[in-house]
Design an enzyme around this catalytic site. Structure first.
Site, mmCIF file in Angstrom:
data_model
loop_
_atom_site.group_PDB
_atom_site.id
_atom_site.type_symbol
_atom_site.label_atom_id
_atom_site.label_comp_id
_atom_site.label_asym_id
_atom_site.label_seq_id
_atom_site.Cartn_x
_atom_site.Cartn_y
_atom_site.Cartn_z
ATOM 1 N N THR A 1 8.833 -0.099 1.787
ATOM 2 C CA THR A 1 8.601 0.228 0.233
ATOM 3 C C THR A 1 8.312 -1.093 -0.620
ATOM 4 O O THR A 1 7.533 -0.686 -1.645
ATOM 5 C CB THR A 1 10.092 0.736 0.049
ATOM 6 N N CYS A 2 9.111 -1.931 -0.404
ATOM 7 C CA CYS A 2 8.845 -3.291 -1.139
ATOM 8 C C CYS A 2 7.259 -3.912 -1.098
ATOM 9 O O CYS A 2 6.623 -3.944 -1.940
ATOM 10 C CB CYS A 2 9.559 -4.518 -0.663
ATOM 11 N N SER A 3 6.788 -3.782 0.337
ATOM 12 C CA SER A 3 5.459 -4.172 0.204
ATOM 13 C C SER A 3 4.170 -3.175 0.044
ATOM 14 O O SER A 3 3.309 -3.759 -0.600
ATOM 15 C CB SER A 3 4.980 -4.558 1.828
#
Lengths: 162, 201
Positions: free
Chosen positions: A50-52
């Site tokens: 999700t971050c990336s």
């Protein structure tokens, strides 16, 4: 520490990063934010999905729009060391505006009251997912996810606060 | 060969001593690594996390691998380093093992393992970047418990890395340490490379 909230003064702290010449720098948060309009968004971990794939790209895509609304700095922080943050930042070839800063020992994340224990996922102490709008060190918007979701902390959400 | 190992052990930072339980008190004992110790007992109950993507983590329920499963009944060469994506680790330490993998296979080594105090997702991304994932098994010691149990932890806060590990290598057969090398400083790369341990197998 209670999580940071609207109306609070942004605490000072030291983050780190490598510059374009691969020199390591320690950066004071106040030196970046005093007298300015800044967005600080936090992610649980470099190289996690999700971050990336969602959180960071959203801010890179919206950077132009955010800057046109007077935002001076867009800062991504994570509890990772500066070597990992640099390698992760380098995967975003089109990025010009988002600064990737390392909070390696989670000290600043603790100061914001936004730490999260992800030991059972093999991550240890990390940061919650969040996005803050800060004007001259005063928190104007604090969008903090309660768990692993991605519902309130995106670039689109913080644009609404501007 | 024995004198070589002794010379390196004498020049290493860690002095060879074994902890012992005092009668009547309960105290966790940490054994420092030396030739002859059983790594499974020294790191009793400790697990590592195999380098993997987040999706693989989810589908495996974030499973971990016990030290016992890694070492029991196998011939393993393991090397530890201060951090993924850092200079000597990326440019010298890992390549020294990945380019010599055929020599390790020829000597009957079941697995060559790289471990660092990093989470398994960072280890995975790094292993892919170094194109070493198909020849070396990368593991994360995310909370440093493996290195702490072997007294190989090192505070690298001065380099903005926090608690990490020494730079070291070991040849372990069925859990028993047959050869062990540790650098005098984590930035050195004199005794923990593949060429050195190949001579000790």
């Amino acid at each position: 520490m209670a999580p940071i909230a609207v109306g609070d003064v942004l605490p000072d702290g030291t983050l780190s990063c490598f510059d374009a010449e691969d020199k390591l720098h320690k950066v004071s948060v106040h030196s970046l934010a005093a007298g300015k309009k800044v967005i600080i968004f936090g992610v649980p971990g470099a190289f996690t999905p999700t971050c990336s794939l969602k959180h960071v790209p959203g801010f890179i895509e919206r950077a132009g729009e955010l800057k046109s609304k007077g935002v001076d700095e867009i800062i991504c922080i994570s509890v990772n060391d500066p070597f990992v943050m640099k390698a992760w930042a380098n995967t975003y070839l089109e990025n010009k505006d988002v600064k990737f800063l390392a909070d390696g020992s989670a000290t600043y994340t603790h100061a914001l009251g936004l730490e999260l224990d992800l030991g059972d996922k093999g991550l240890g102490t990390r940061s919650r997912r969040f996005a803050l709008l800060v004007e001259d060190l005063k928190v104007k918007a604090a969008n903090i996810e309660s768990g692993g979701e991605f519902t309130v902390s995106s670039a689109d959400d913080i644009l609404k606060a501007l | 060969m024995a004198t070589n190992i002794l010379r390196r052990a004498a020049s290493s930072v860690i002095t060879s001593k074994t902890g012992s339980l005092l009668t009547g008190t309960s105290r966790r004992s940490y054994a420092s690594v030396a030739v002859g110790i059983d790594i499974v007992s020294a790191a009793h109950g400790v697990s590592l996390q195999k380098a993997r993507s987040w999706d693989e983590g989810v589908s495996s329920n974030f499973s971990t691998t016990s030290v016992k499963d890694i070492f029991k009944g196998k011939k393993v060469v393991i090397f530890g380093l201060p951090g993924a994506y850092t200079g000597v680790c990326s440019q010298q330490h890992v390549p020294s093992y990945s380019k010599n993998i055929d020599k390790f296979k020829a000597k009957g080594i079941d697995s060559v393992i790289c471990v660092a105090v990093n989470d398994p997702y960072v280890m995975n991304a790094w292993a892919c970047k170094l194109t070493a994932k198909d020849v070396i098994d990368f593991y994360g010691d995310f909370d440093g418990s493996f290195h702490k149990s072997l007294e190989l932890g090192k505070d690298l806060s001065a380099a903005l890395l926090g608690p990490r590990s020494q730079r070291w290598s070991a040849y372990v057969v069925d859990g028993k340490v047959k050869a062990f090398n540790v650098e005098g400083a984590p930035s050195d790369f004199k005794v923990s490379g593949a060429e050195v341990i190949l001579e000790q197998i």
